[in-house]
Structure formats: structure tokens, C-alpha cells
Write an enzyme that holds these catalytic residues in place. Structure first.
Site, PDB file in Angstrom:
ATOM      1  N   ASP A 175      -8.193  -2.076   6.196  1.00  0.00           N
ATOM      2  CA  ASP A 175      -7.992  -2.669   4.860  1.00  0.00           C
ATOM      3  C   ASP A 175      -7.806  -4.332   4.738  1.00  0.00           C
ATOM      4  O   ASP A 175      -7.205  -4.880   4.457  1.00  0.00           O
ATOM      5  CB  ASP A 175      -6.836  -1.965   4.363  1.00  0.00           C
ATOM      6  CG  ASP A 175      -6.638  -2.187   2.816  1.00  0.00           C
ATOM      7  OD1 ASP A 175      -7.732  -2.226   2.225  1.00  0.00           O
ATOM      8  OD2 ASP A 175      -5.456  -1.842   2.331  1.00  0.00           O
ATOM      9  N   ARG A 211       7.420  -0.740  -2.426  1.00  0.00           N
ATOM     10  CA  ARG A 211       7.737  -2.008  -3.151  1.00  0.00           C
ATOM     11  C   ARG A 211       8.215  -2.586  -2.181  1.00  0.00           C
ATOM     12  O   ARG A 211       8.987  -2.132  -1.230  1.00  0.00           O
ATOM     13  CB  ARG A 211       8.774  -1.624  -4.291  1.00  0.00           C
ATOM     14  CG  ARG A 211       7.936  -0.752  -5.317  1.00  0.00           C
ATOM     15  CD  ARG A 211       9.093  -0.265  -6.581  1.00  0.00           C
ATOM     16  NE  ARG A 211       9.589  -1.312  -7.253  1.00  0.00           N
ATOM     17  CZ  ARG A 211       8.848  -1.820  -8.372  1.00  0.00           C
ATOM     18  NH1 ARG A 211       7.899  -1.191  -8.730  1.00  0.00           N
ATOM     19  NH2 ARG A 211       9.424  -2.780  -9.143  1.00  0.00           N
ATOM     20  N   VAL A 212       8.059  -4.134  -2.251  1.00  0.00           N
ATOM     21  CA  VAL A 212       8.554  -4.987  -1.329  1.00  0.00           C
ATOM     22  C   VAL A 212       9.559  -5.854  -1.964  1.00  0.00           C
ATOM     23  O   VAL A 212       9.428  -6.431  -3.113  1.00  0.00           O
ATOM     24  CB  VAL A 212       7.441  -5.901  -0.712  1.00  0.00           C
ATOM     25  CG1 VAL A 212       7.877  -6.690   0.394  1.00  0.00           C
ATOM     26  CG2 VAL A 212       6.392  -4.935  -0.316  1.00  0.00           C
ATOM     27  N   SER A 218       0.772  -1.179  -0.072  1.00  0.00           N
ATOM     28  CA  SER A 218      -0.031   0.009  -0.102  1.00  0.00           C
ATOM     29  C   SER A 218       0.909   1.121   0.093  1.00  0.00           C
ATOM     30  O   SER A 218       0.199   2.324  -0.291  1.00  0.00           O
ATOM     31  CB  SER A 218      -0.828  -0.053   1.184  1.00  0.00           C
ATOM     32  OG  SER A 218      -0.320  -0.175   2.456  1.00  0.00           O
TER      33      SER A 218
END
Length: 470
Positions: free
Chosen positions: A186, A65-66, A62
Site C-alpha cells: 500500500d 482513527r488517529v 487504514s
């Protein structure tokens, strides 16, 4: 003064150290200390992610970047969220970036069904903040539910789906009942990650809010969430309650049951609530069950789960259950599912040689000769030898008139024998017998010696002949 008097018996009872249980002592509740977080430097995380290379890229969250990171000389696998530092608008201290919000929440709350925070890094020179969280190697629940690849058939098991739903429900309940309440805002299948042991973990707390509903910060935070999961009654900051998470979890539960996405334009209606709730109200629970589920549960199990999902997505927030009730329902469903499966396996094993061969049944006519002495009575047109016959008495479904039919079982031939409607009329009677030809593994039973019935002449056991008929 009798109230202050005591006798020897009461004194002994009070001072009896033999029956005293030290575990009954009131324990002082231990303070839960927040988890210790590691502070990483940027160069360390850059090396661990191979310079944030594309080969280490896992996905997009959210707020950044991972990447996959290998730390501590390969002893620790982690996921690094990389985000850019944003400047706050004005002098409003309530405006907090999502990464700061996630650090604040995960530094206070830790749970085994959550993706927990390991540490963080703040690099002001590069205007970058990095979060180091636990690594989840099996992707998201969304990918496993909706992937069309034949390799992703891991959620074809009903029990595994219920396990994932229960684990996320427990995590959400832990957030709502924490020392300082946390509302996730969320909850969706993309934010449910699967760890190396196949357990579901709740992730991505960028939109979560911590604090009481009356806090000033929550009062001025605008509604947020994902389309399809967002509570329709959450239209203003003052409308936010824990029941908004309950609505989102209800959507997730319908998604787990049906295998449909929350919003799918390939179907009409496209919204999963508009499609599933009318079916649940009509009692058509099988229609919402995913066809990919192999061991589909029994009607009562689906009904209990579907009704709970429909209650979670009610338009009025006050009518929705709390997460504790949802957790208890899922625990009951998970206990019922193996019980039903065990009963089904036993039923299938028991009826394997009786019910599964109904398509291969044959009807033959047996001519029973009543004339003459008992020695001259015989049964014709039956190829089975009496010496080779073994019996199994299986009562069928109980009838309302207390009359039961019985199934005579043998190693080679099974015959369904009922009361003879022509008994006592004429010397010869033609009786229709339905023979079931066995092709599966025979049922192991004790052998019994059989004799001929005096009235009909059909081979029966003493146990059958002596049983009362109503």
C-alpha cells in the site's frame, strides 16, 4: 616438499604485528534484537489524548482513527491509532486483523525512514486495540504535493522532492531485504508522512505481508491495495512479489515529478501512467515536470528520473527493476541536481552581464579611417575613452570549424568583435559592432593595458592581437 617450506621473509611477513590491522578481523555478525515495545493501559492513552477528543484528531488510517497523544509528562509526543477488535471468521489461523498484522511487522522491523511503533494497548472489555507510533507533525506527502493552499509551498524545491523519494525508496528496500521479507502492498503518497525535520517516513503497515512468498499465509491472502497504485499484474495471491511494491513506488515517483494524483478525473487520461508513459517514450520529459517546481532541473536529470519511473510501472513484473537499482538511481539524481544547480548559478553569474541584457543591445556603425600614418588613424562615433576600457576575454560555444568569436568586456560597454570580412579592402570600412549595455553587477577582472591593432584600428589588447585565428 617445497610447498611446505618457508623462509625467513615469509615468516616475518606473517608475524609482523606492526602492519597488522585489528579492523581486518572477521567480526561475528551481531544479532538484531527486536525493539522493546511498551504496553500501555487504556486509561493512560485516554488521558494523553484528552479522551480521544476532536481537537486531538489527526486523521483516519487504514484500520482506525488517529489521535495526537502527549505522554510522559509532555516529554513524548505520539500518535495513537484506535481500532475495534474484530472476530476472525471460522478457525482459520491465517486470518489476522490489520492492527495485529501491523503490530507483528513493526515489532520486527525498525528503520529511520519508517514510522516506528512505540507500544500498544489491548482492552478486551472495550473491544479496542490501540497502536502508539511516532508522531509526524508535518502531515502527509499527498497534502504537500496537492494542496492548493499558498502556505503549502514546501515542495516547490526539486531537491526536497528527490530527498523524499530517496528516503521512501530506502525504506522499501529495507523491507524487501529484511531477515524476513516484508511487502508493503500500500505504498502511496497518503502513507508517506513528514516528520519534524522534514524527512519522509513510510507508514501504515496494515496491508503489509511478512514472510516468504511460498508461505501458506501469503498464498491465501487476497490481493489488496489502493486504486491507482495497485499492480495490474497482481490478480491472485500467487502473483504477489516484491515487484508489486516497485510498481506502486513508480506511481509515487511519477506523482512526485509531475504533481498529478495517481487518478485524477479532471484530466484525460485520468490515470497517471496512461498520461506520463507516452510522453516519456517520446522524450518529452519537460511535459511531465510540475510547474510549481521553482528550480527546475536540467534535461539530463529529468530524463534519468522519468525513465526510471517508467521502468517501475511496466506491465510485466519481471521487467521492473528491484528497489536497490531504484535507490542507486535516486542517489545519482540527488548528486546531479546540486551539481547542475551550482553550474547554473555560475553560468548565470558569468553571463549576467553578457546574455541577460540581449534585449537592450544596440548596433552602431564605426567608421575606421585607414589612410595616413598610424598616428592619424582613429575611431569615430565611440564615446568610451580608451583609458577607461578594461577587457575580459570570454570564448563562446565552440564551433565545428575551430573558429571562435570573443567577447570584449568593459565596465561600461561590452562589444562583440569578430574577424573583419572586409580587412584589406579599401581605405575606409564600416564595421558593425553590437554593444551590450550593462545594468547588472560588473564582473571583477584584472585590468589590462590596451593598444590599437595595426590592421583594423579597433581597440584590442596584446592578448587578443597575438591569438591565432583559424
Amino acid at each position: 616438499m617445497g610447498y611446505l617450506s618457508c623462509n625467513g621473509e615469509s615468516a616475518v611477513a606473517i608475524c609482523d604485528t606492526y602492519n597488522w590491522n585489528p579492523r581486518r578481523r572477521s567480526k561475528v555478525p551481531e544479532k538484531r534484537h527486536p525493539p522493546k515495545l511498551r504496553v500501555f493501559n487504556y486509561d493512560e492513552l485516554a488521558v494523553a489524548t484528552n479522551g480521544f477528543s476532536a481537537n486531538n484528531f489527526l486523521g483516519k488510517g487504514s484500520h482506525g482513527r488517529v489521535y495526537k497523544a502527549v505522554l510522559d509528562d509532555g516529554k513524548l509526543l505520539a500518535a495513537v491509532k484506535r481500532t475495534t477488535i474484530t472476530t476472525t471468521v471460522g478457525n482459520n489461523n491465517n486470518n489476522v486483523s490489520q492492527v495485529d498484522n501491523e503490530i507483528e511487522i513493526l515489532s520486527r522491523v525498525r528503520h529511520r525512514w519508517m514510522v516506528n511503533l512505540i507500544g500498544y494497548c489491548v482492552d478486551h472489555r472495550r473491544k479496542t486495540k490501540l497502536l502508539v507510533v511516532e508522531y509526524m507533525p508535518n502531515g502527509t506527502l499527498h497534502d504537500q504535493l496537492h494542496s492548493r493552499s499558498s502556505l503549502d509551498s514546501r515542495l516547490s524545491s526539486w531537491n526536497r522532492r528527490i530527498k523524499h523519494a530517496l528516503q521512501i525508496a530506502i525504506a522499501v528496500h529495507a523491507l524487501h531485504t529484511a531477515e524476513t521479507q516484508v511487502i508493503h502492498r500500500d505504498i502511496k503518497s497518503c502513507n508517506v508522512l513528514i516528520d519534524g525535520d522534514g524527512n519522509a517516513r513510510l507508514a501504515d503497515f496494515g496491508l503489509a505481508l511478512i514472510g516468504n512468498v511460498d508461505d501458506e499465509r501469503l498464498k491465501y491472502t487476497p490481493p489488496a491495495g489502493t486504486l491507482g497504485y495497485l499492480d495490474p499484474s497482481y490478480l491472485a495471491p500467487a502473483d504477489l512479489t516484491a515487484k508489486s511494491d516497485v510498481f506502486s513506488f513508480g506511481i509515487l515517483l511519477l506523482e512526485i515529478i509531475s504533481g498529478r494524483e495517481a487518478i485524477d478525473l479532471n484530466y484525460s487520461p485520468s490515470c497517471i501512467v496512461d498520461w506520463a508513459v507516452p510522453l516519456i517514450k517520446r522524450g518529452d520529459y519537460d511535459a511531465i515536470c510540475d510547474l510549481k517546481i521553482k528550480n527546475r532541473p536540467y534535461y539530463a536529470v529529468i530524463r534519468k528520473l522519468a525513465v526510471m519511473a517508467a521502468r517501475c510501472v511496466r506491465s510485466t513484473a519481471k521487467k521492473r527493476p528491484d528497489m536497490l537499482e531504484v535507490v542507486e538511481c535516486l542517489k545519482t539524481v540527488r548528486q546531479l541536481s546540486p551539481a547542475w544547480n551550482k553550474l547554473r548559478r555560475r553560468s548565470e553569474e558569468r553571463s549576467e552581464n553578457v546574455l541577460a541584457v540581449e534585449e537592450e543591445k544596440e548596433e552602431i556603425h564605426v567608421r575606421i579611417v585607414r589612410g595616413g600614418s598610424r598616428k592619424n588613424r582613429k575611431v569615430s562615433n565611440v564615446t568610451t575613452s580608451v583609458d577607461d576600457v578594461y577587457e575580459r576575454l570570454v570564448p563562446e560555444e565552440t564551433l565545428p570549424f575551430r573558429r571562435r568569436n570573443f567577447v570584449l568586456r568593459s565596465r561600461s560597454v561590452g562589444a562583440k568583435v569578430g574577424p573583419d570580412p572586409y580587412d584589406g579592402f579599401g581605405d575606409e570600412t564600416v564595421v558593425t559592432m553590437r554593444l551590450l549595455i550593462e545594468k547588472e553587477r560588473p564582473v571583477t577582472t584584472a585590468a589590462m593595458r590596451l593598444s590599437k591593432s595595426r590592421s583594423v584600428g579597433i581597440v584590442r589588447s596584446h592578448k587578443t592581437a597575438s591569438r591565432k585565428r583559424y
